[in-house]
Write an enzyme that holds these catalytic residues in place. Structure first.
Site, mmCIF file in Angstrom:
data_model
loop_
_atom_site.group_PDB
_atom_site.id
_atom_site.type_symbol
_atom_site.label_atom_id
_atom_site.label_comp_id
_atom_site.label_asym_id
_atom_site.label_seq_id
_atom_site.Cartn_x
_atom_site.Cartn_y
_atom_site.Cartn_z
ATOM 1 N N HIS A 72 0.850 -1.199 0.000
ATOM 2 C CA HIS A 72 0.000 0.000 0.000
ATOM 3 C C HIS A 72 0.879 1.241 0.000
ATOM 4 O O HIS A 72 1.625 1.470 0.939
ATOM 5 C CB HIS A 72 -0.922 0.014 1.230
ATOM 6 C CG HIS A 72 -2.107 -0.883 1.079
ATOM 7 N ND1 HIS A 72 -3.300 -0.668 1.729
ATOM 8 C CD2 HIS A 72 -2.298 -1.993 0.325
ATOM 9 C CE1 HIS A 72 -4.163 -1.615 1.383
ATOM 10 N NE2 HIS A 72 -3.574 -2.426 0.545
ATOM 11 N N TYR A 200 -9.718 5.368 6.739
ATOM 12 C CA TYR A 200 -9.937 5.772 8.133
ATOM 13 C C TYR A 200 -10.963 6.890 8.102
ATOM 14 O O TYR A 200 -10.729 7.923 7.469
ATOM 15 C CB TYR A 200 -8.647 6.314 8.754
ATOM 16 C CG TYR A 200 -7.601 5.255 9.030
ATOM 17 C CD1 TYR A 200 -7.572 4.585 10.247
ATOM 18 C CD2 TYR A 200 -6.634 4.946 8.077
ATOM 19 C CE1 TYR A 200 -6.604 3.618 10.515
ATOM 20 C CE2 TYR A 200 -5.662 3.985 8.335
ATOM 21 C CZ TYR A 200 -5.650 3.326 9.564
ATOM 22 O OH TYR A 200 -4.695 2.381 9.820
ATOM 23 N N PRO A 292 -5.529 0.623 18.528
ATOM 24 C CA PRO A 292 -5.221 0.055 17.210
ATOM 25 C C PRO A 292 -5.179 1.061 16.062
ATOM 26 O O PRO A 292 -4.726 0.725 14.969
ATOM 27 C CB PRO A 292 -6.347 -0.955 16.996
ATOM 28 C CG PRO A 292 -7.461 -0.495 17.870
ATOM 29 C CD PRO A 292 -6.832 0.168 19.045
ATOM 30 N N LYS A 296 -0.055 0.084 15.188
ATOM 31 C CA LYS A 296 1.333 0.086 15.654
ATOM 32 C C LYS A 296 1.679 -1.064 16.602
ATOM 33 O O LYS A 296 2.847 -1.245 16.955
ATOM 34 C CB LYS A 296 1.654 1.423 16.356
ATOM 35 C CG LYS A 296 1.719 2.595 15.416
ATOM 36 C CD LYS A 296 2.956 2.518 14.537
ATOM 37 C CE LYS A 296 2.896 3.419 13.335
ATOM 38 N NZ LYS A 296 3.310 2.781 12.094
ATOM 39 N N TYR A 384 3.292 6.758 10.092
ATOM 40 C CA TYR A 384 2.486 5.606 9.677
ATOM 41 C C TYR A 384 3.365 4.493 9.095
ATOM 42 O O TYR A 384 3.190 3.320 9.423
ATOM 43 C CB TYR A 384 1.402 6.021 8.674
ATOM 44 C CG TYR A 384 0.315 4.972 8.539
ATOM 45 C CD1 TYR A 384 -0.886 5.080 9.238
ATOM 46 C CD2 TYR A 384 0.509 3.846 7.743
ATOM 47 C CE1 TYR A 384 -1.866 4.094 9.147
ATOM 48 C CE2 TYR A 384 -0.457 2.857 7.644
ATOM 49 C CZ TYR A 384 -1.643 2.999 8.339
ATOM 50 O OH TYR A 384 -2.601 2.014 8.248
HETATM 51 C C1 PHB Z 1 -6.789 -4.269 10.535
HETATM 52 O O1 PHB Z 1 -6.711 -4.579 9.353
HETATM 53 O O2 PHB Z 1 -7.234 -5.042 11.384
HETATM 54 C C2 PHB Z 1 -6.344 -2.903 10.940
HETATM 55 C C3 PHB Z 1 -5.752 -2.084 10.010
HETATM 56 C C4 PHB Z 1 -5.347 -0.810 10.372
HETATM 57 C C5 PHB Z 1 -5.514 -0.366 11.659
HETATM 58 C C6 PHB Z 1 -6.091 -1.188 12.609
HETATM 59 C C7 PHB Z 1 -6.510 -2.472 12.250
HETATM 60 O O3 PHB Z 1 -5.126 0.879 11.989
#
Ligand code: PHB
Ligand code: APR
Length: 389
Positions: A72, A200, A292, A296, A384
């Site tokens: 990505h 997000y 989450p 990280k 990130y």
């Molecule tokens: C996930 O794919 O479970 C996931 C991805 C990004 C995040 C948190 C969880 O920031």
């Protein structure tokens, strides 16, 4: 029995450390409280920084990850019914790899089994003894039998609820914690991801995240009340609420289906200091937890593993204790930065029950600044994709 390093905990931290030590000819025994299937049943985030990918390569377990993981180059942030793109590759030169933690853990288990390096499952009553001396040892019970392993060092990789952290006396240990007034309701479904990047979303109904595992498996989350339980949410209610929290164009494209896993996770920021006590070294969730948002958790575990590996190799190969002596300081410096990022990114995207009108305006202008300012986007992207080790 005697070994060089006892690794308490066979989650990703313990397995990665074990595999890297094995490659360097350092003997370790991994002690895991659960079964392999139980550990692989836990669903966790799946975004890998390049530092972690490099460690997987060094451990000789990155083939499948490179074959099946998705590269990505950026991510999407949704806000006010619109969406903007942050281009990691352009801003930092580095992408991230989306590959489920379950798969990564499976690769590490397979490699450990193939190498014949020792791992004991279903151990009970692990106790770490004399960690503040030069002769630590670990006792445990396995299938009703008492066992003892003498060692040079103990790596405490046993997660937030493990025994390693508790072994450090309270006179030495200091803990920092923040809990958040909401949880994440997560759904795994055998449906194609709604977008080729993660989304997000900050919406007036609360946070939402669109993530994925592969072309046919999606992972979605919505912010929920801490008092909710997964049974309160039918699949229909989940999909409806998710759609309401996404820009219309995205919601219209979302393909829904039956959930194959549904769970709620609370959000927590937590750090323990120091991460070393004598010959005991804490790694990963045993020492710190992040919310989450930004994924990280696994990546901070990986930088601990890297610092500890360097320290142990220096000790065994050059008789130099500097890396081990500086382990806690170096690990914590990076951990606190990841804590800051995860806390900030969480506060940017969620609705807080006590948020005032002023707080909301601050949040909105924070997102608008990220959308419109390249320096801010670069800082976001650097965090990130992962700060340097
Ligand atoms: C996930 O794919 O479970 C996931 C991805 C990004 C995040 C948190 C969880 O920031
Ligand atoms: N004895 C032996 N093993 C134990 C004990 C114990 N007393 N207590 C816990 N364990 C095991 C758990 O069963 C688990 O498999 O230690 C392991 C710790 O694994 P994780 O909790 O996954 O922690 P870690 O390996 O540091 O992984 C960090 O993975 O789990 C995610 O959210 C976490 O993403 C983060 C990353």
């Amino acid at each position: 029995m005697r070994t060089q390093v006892v690794i308490v905990g066979g989650g990703p931290s313990g397995l990665l450390l074990g595999q890297l030590l094995h490659k360097r000819g350092i003997d370790a025994v991994v002690l895991e409280r659960k079964t392999r299937d139980y550990v692989l049943g836990r669903i966790r985030a799946g975004v890998l920084e390049t530092g972690l990918v490099a460690l997987m390569e060094q451990a000789g377990v990155a083939d499948r990850l490179h074959r099946e993981g998705f590269v990505h180059d950026g991510t999407q942030v949704a806000f006010n019914g619109e969406m903007f793109h942050v281009d990691f590759k352009k801003l930092t030169g580095t992408p991230v790899i989306v590959y489920g933690q379950t798969e990564l853990t499976r690769d590490l288990y397979d490699a450990r089994e193939a190498s014949g390096a020792p791992i004991e499952f279903e151990v009970d009553d692990v106790v770490i003894h004399d960690a503040d001396t030069e002769s630590p040892y670990v006792t445990y019970r396995l299938h009703g039998q008492d066992k003892r392993i003498d060692c040079d060092f103990v790596a405490g990789c046993d997660g937030f609820h493990g025994v390693s952290r508790q072994t450090i006396p309270l006179t030495v240990r200091r803990e920092y914690e923040k809990t958040y007034p909401f949880g994440w309701l997560g759904v795994l479904s055998e449906t194609p991801p709604v977008h080729d990047e993660l989304i997000y979303s900050n919406s007036e109904r609360g946070f939402a995240l669109c993530s994925m595992r592969n072309d046919h498996l999606s992972r979605y989350y919505i912010q929920c009340a801490l008092s909710d339980s997964p049974e309160d949410w039918t699949d229909d209610a989940f999909w409806q609420e998710l759609k309401r929290r996404l820009p219309e164009a995205v919601a219209d494209r979302l393909i829904t289906g039956p959930s194959i896993e549904k769970s709620i996770a609370p959000l927590r920021s937590f750090v323990t200091e120091p991460m070393r006590w004598g010959r005991l070294f804490l790694c990963g969730d045993a020492a710190h937890i992040v919310p989450p948002t930004g994924a990280k958790g696994l990546n901070t575990a990986a930088s601990d593993v890297q610092y500890l590996l360097t320290g142990l190799c220096q000790w065994y190969e050059d008789g130099d204790s500097d890396g081990l002596d500086r382990y806690s300081e170096k690990a914590l410096l990076r951990i606190w930065k990841a804590e800051r990022f995860s806390w900030w990114f969480s506060s940017l995207l969620h609705r807080y029950p006590d948020q005032s009108e002023f707080d909301l305006k601050m949040q909105q202008s924070d997102i608008a600044f990220l959308r419109d300012n390249e320096a801010q986007q670069r800082a976001f992207a650097e965090n990130y994709v992962g700060l340097p080790y």
